[in-house]
Motif scaffolding. Sequence first.
Motif, PDB file in Angstrom:
ATOM      1  N   ASN A  59      -8.313   2.135 -15.049  1.00 50.39           N
ATOM      2  CA  ASN A  59      -9.513   2.244 -13.842  1.00 50.39           C
ATOM      3  C   ASN A  59      -8.753   3.293 -12.999  1.00 50.39           C
ATOM      4  O   ASN A  59      -7.711   3.787 -12.990  1.00 50.39           O
ATOM      5  N   GLY A  60      -9.633   3.328 -11.819  1.00 43.88           N
ATOM      6  CA  GLY A  60      -9.198   4.443 -10.992  1.00 43.88           C
ATOM      7  C   GLY A  60      -7.967   4.181  -9.826  1.00 43.88           C
ATOM      8  O   GLY A  60      -7.307   4.947  -9.719  1.00 43.88           O
ATOM      9  N   LEU A  61      -7.670   3.040  -9.785  1.00 43.29           N
ATOM     10  CA  LEU A  61      -6.585   2.596  -9.221  1.00 43.29           C
ATOM     11  C   LEU A  61      -5.165   2.914  -9.457  1.00 43.29           C
ATOM     12  O   LEU A  61      -4.357   3.446  -9.143  1.00 43.29           O
ATOM     13  N   GLU A  62      -5.190   2.548 -11.201  1.00 47.81           N
ATOM     14  CA  GLU A  62      -4.283   2.755 -11.820  1.00 47.81           C
ATOM     15  C   GLU A  62      -4.089   4.381 -12.193  1.00 47.81           C
ATOM     16  O   GLU A  62      -2.774   4.868 -12.322  1.00 47.81           O
ATOM     17  N   THR A  63      -5.051   4.838 -12.297  1.00 47.30           N
ATOM     18  CA  THR A  63      -5.195   6.403 -12.485  1.00 47.30           C
ATOM     19  C   THR A  63      -4.464   7.104 -11.243  1.00 47.30           C
ATOM     20  O   THR A  63      -3.526   7.924 -11.485  1.00 47.30           O
ATOM     21  N   LEU A  64      -4.883   6.473 -10.340  1.00 44.66           N
ATOM     22  CA  LEU A  64      -4.042   7.114  -8.939  1.00 44.66           C
ATOM     23  C   LEU A  64      -2.666   6.755  -8.761  1.00 44.66           C
ATOM     24  O   LEU A  64      -2.054   7.784  -8.459  1.00 44.66           O
ATOM     25  N   ARG A  65      -2.397   5.376  -9.173  1.00 47.47           N
ATOM     26  CA  ARG A  65      -0.869   5.467  -9.044  1.00 47.47           C
ATOM     27  C   ARG A  65      -0.252   6.181  -9.774  1.00 47.47           C
ATOM     28  O   ARG A  65       0.883   6.687  -9.840  1.00 47.47           O
ATOM     29  N   ARG A  66      -0.698   6.761 -11.203  1.00 44.83           N
ATOM     30  CA  ARG A  66       0.042   7.574 -12.200  1.00 44.83           C
ATOM     31  C   ARG A  66      -0.168   9.053 -11.782  1.00 44.83           C
ATOM     32  O   ARG A  66       0.954   9.804 -11.966  1.00 44.83           O
ATOM     33  N   ILE A  67      -1.176   9.481 -11.054  1.00 43.71           N
ATOM     34  CA  ILE A  67      -1.027  10.849 -10.426  1.00 43.71           C
ATOM     35  C   ILE A  67      -0.039  10.695  -9.113  1.00 43.71           C
ATOM     36  O   ILE A  67       0.887  11.721  -9.217  1.00 43.71           O
ATOM     37  N   ARG A  68       0.036   9.902  -8.228  1.00 42.06           N
ATOM     38  CA  ARG A  68       0.863   9.922  -7.333  1.00 42.06           C
ATOM     39  C   ARG A  68       2.356   9.516  -7.665  1.00 42.06           C
ATOM     40  O   ARG A  68       3.312  10.170  -6.988  1.00 42.06           O
ATOM     41  N   ALA A  69       2.830   9.210  -8.787  1.00 38.30           N
ATOM     42  CA  ALA A  69       3.980   8.975  -9.164  1.00 38.30           C
ATOM     43  C   ALA A  69       4.574  10.520  -9.526  1.00 38.30           C
ATOM     44  O   ALA A  69       5.890  10.555  -9.344  1.00 38.30           O
ATOM     45  N   LYS A  70       3.644  11.376  -9.652  1.00 32.87           N
ATOM     46  CA  LYS A  70       4.371  12.860 -10.312  1.00 32.87           C
ATOM     47  C   LYS A  70       3.784  13.942  -9.212  1.00 32.87           C
ATOM     48  O   LYS A  70       4.161  15.040  -9.525  1.00 32.87           O
ATOM     49  N   SER A  71       2.627  13.705  -8.354  1.00 34.60           N
ATOM     50  CA  SER A  71       2.080  14.680  -7.618  1.00 34.60           C
ATOM     51  C   SER A  71       1.592  14.330  -6.134  1.00 34.60           C
ATOM     52  O   SER A  71       1.023  13.147  -6.021  1.00 34.60           O
ATOM     53  N   ASN A  72       1.455  15.305  -5.369  1.00 33.22           N
ATOM     54  CA  ASN A  72       0.932  14.833  -3.895  1.00 33.22           C
ATOM     55  C   ASN A  72      -0.736  15.714  -4.032  1.00 33.22           C
ATOM     56  O   ASN A  72      -0.838  15.809  -2.702  1.00 33.22           O
ATOM     57  N   LEU A  73      -1.010  16.084  -5.255  1.00 34.74           N
ATOM     58  CA  LEU A  73      -2.294  16.662  -5.323  1.00 34.74           C
ATOM     59  C   LEU A  73      -3.252  15.850  -4.123  1.00 34.74           C
ATOM     60  O   LEU A  73      -3.491  14.542  -4.660  1.00 34.74           O
ATOM     61  N   PRO A  74      -4.141  16.382  -3.382  1.00 35.36           N
ATOM     62  CA  PRO A  74      -5.281  15.551  -2.619  1.00 35.36           C
ATOM     63  C   PRO A  74      -6.031  14.910  -3.599  1.00 35.36           C
ATOM     64  O   PRO A  74      -6.648  15.430  -4.629  1.00 35.36           O
ATOM     65  N   VAL A  75      -6.346  13.646  -3.496  1.00 32.42           N
ATOM     66  CA  VAL A  75      -7.377  12.814  -4.019  1.00 32.42           C
ATOM     67  C   VAL A  75      -8.440  12.007  -3.265  1.00 32.42           C
ATOM     68  O   VAL A  75      -7.936  11.511  -2.106  1.00 32.42           O
ATOM     69  N   LEU A  76      -9.745  12.340  -3.455  1.00 35.88           N
ATOM     70  CA  LEU A  76     -10.703  11.802  -2.951  1.00 35.88           C
ATOM     71  C   LEU A  76     -11.438  10.459  -3.968  1.00 35.88           C
ATOM     72  O   LEU A  76     -11.672  10.752  -4.745  1.00 35.88           O
ATOM     73  N   MET A  77     -11.312   9.345  -3.345  1.00 36.25           N
ATOM     74  CA  MET A  77     -11.883   8.173  -4.163  1.00 36.25           C
ATOM     75  C   MET A  77     -13.245   7.879  -3.907  1.00 36.25           C
ATOM     76  O   MET A  77     -13.693   8.033  -2.817  1.00 36.25           O
ATOM     77  N   ILE A  88      -8.747  -0.061   0.385  1.00 36.78           N
ATOM     78  CA  ILE A  88      -7.688  -0.183   1.239  1.00 36.78           C
ATOM     79  C   ILE A  88      -6.477   0.085   0.309  1.00 36.78           C
ATOM     80  O   ILE A  88      -5.439   0.796   0.577  1.00 36.78           O
ATOM     81  N   ILE A  89      -6.529  -0.576  -0.827  1.00 36.95           N
ATOM     82  CA  ILE A  89      -5.595  -0.221  -1.909  1.00 36.95           C
ATOM     83  C   ILE A  89      -5.180   1.012  -2.335  1.00 36.95           C
ATOM     84  O   ILE A  89      -4.440   1.518  -2.427  1.00 36.95           O
ATOM     85  N   GLY A  90      -6.533   1.500  -2.457  1.00 36.68           N
ATOM     86  CA  GLY A  90      -6.573   3.270  -2.826  1.00 36.68           C
ATOM     87  C   GLY A  90      -5.573   4.053  -1.740  1.00 36.68           C
ATOM     88  O   GLY A  90      -4.871   4.773  -2.105  1.00 36.68           O
ATOM     89  N   LEU A  91      -5.996   3.541  -0.525  1.00 33.57           N
ATOM     90  CA  LEU A  91      -5.489   4.368   0.519  1.00 33.57           C
ATOM     91  C   LEU A  91      -3.939   4.105   0.667  1.00 33.57           C
ATOM     92  O   LEU A  91      -2.748   4.924   0.846  1.00 33.57           O
ATOM     93  N   GLU A  92      -3.387   2.848   0.184  1.00 37.17           N
ATOM     94  CA  GLU A  92      -2.039   2.456   0.018  1.00 37.17           C
ATOM     95  C   GLU A  92      -1.470   3.117  -0.993  1.00 37.17           C
ATOM     96  O   GLU A  92      -0.110   3.249  -0.704  1.00 37.17           O
ATOM     97  N   LEU A  93      -2.070   3.403  -2.096  1.00 35.25           N
ATOM     98  CA  LEU A  93      -1.626   4.145  -3.195  1.00 35.25           C
ATOM     99  C   LEU A  93      -1.543   5.558  -3.003  1.00 35.25           C
ATOM    100  O   LEU A  93      -0.764   6.294  -3.832  1.00 35.25           O
ATOM    101  N   GLY A  94      -1.950   5.957  -1.879  1.00 34.99           N
ATOM    102  CA  GLY A  94      -1.759   7.560  -1.494  1.00 34.99           C
ATOM    103  C   GLY A  94      -3.347   8.396  -1.639  1.00 34.99           C
ATOM    104  O   GLY A  94      -3.239   9.624  -1.660  1.00 34.99           O
ATOM    105  N   ALA A  95      -4.204   7.780  -1.738  1.00 39.11           N
ATOM    106  CA  ALA A  95      -5.568   8.408  -1.650  1.00 39.11           C
ATOM    107  C   ALA A  95      -5.614   9.149  -0.307  1.00 39.11           C
ATOM    108  O   ALA A  95      -5.163   8.476   0.640  1.00 39.11           O
ATOM    109  N   ASP A  96      -6.433  10.493  -0.091  1.00 42.77           N
ATOM    110  CA  ASP A  96      -6.163  11.015   1.102  1.00 42.77           C
ATOM    111  C   ASP A  96      -7.608  10.556   1.792  1.00 42.77           C
ATOM    112  O   ASP A  96      -7.661  10.662   2.949  1.00 42.77           O
TER     113      ASP A  96
END
Length: 229
Positions: A59-77, A88-96
Amino acid sequence: MSKVLLIDDDIELVDMLKEYLEQEKFEVHVAYDGESGVIEALSGQYAIVVLDVMMPRLNGLETLRRIRAKSNLPVLMLTAKGDDTDRIIGLELGADDYVPKPCTPRELTARVRAILRRTVIDNPGHSPYSPLAVGALSMWPEQRRATWSGRPLELTSSEFNLLEVLARNAGKPVSKQHLSEQGLGRPLARFDRNIDVHLSSIRQKIATLGSDKSCIQTVYRLGYQFIKE
């Protein structure tokens, strides 16, 4: 030309968004599942990712988690309308930022542009060796780089923008409306918790670098303030 990665399994929606973004002079690539989306996102080819929360398998939240583990690339959910939990979970995981579905291509494009405007070098005449320094914090906006007591402070695009606004106004309260306009590129919406979540994340990251007190204080009914040390 900015390169956008769309990660969404809704083929009809993706086709519509892709066509509109390309008309607006973006280069667009599509991934229809989270696993291939992570690989593409970490390839270093893209300026921003547009990521749907609801996808099968990964899912998108786990996808975001894996992206954020290695990159600060901007992500719009892309989130379901009214689903505050995923948002809120998405923002906490690092969504912009996020856009609730259903959304118009025009709205999505405007939000993408707002994020990208704040991630590009917009003052090339300024020396990258002259940081914005407040206490233990040093920021190089042109390089999108920050340190705390000389140690790298890893921030997402929106976190960097918000912290820069606070640092430039150190010692003075900054309203959430001003933070939203200057840091996120949009007016503050009613019941919008984006800024609170982003600043909570910034506080936690600074704390891990050895700060024993919060340099970002909540000012009742006024907003937030970066404390000069």
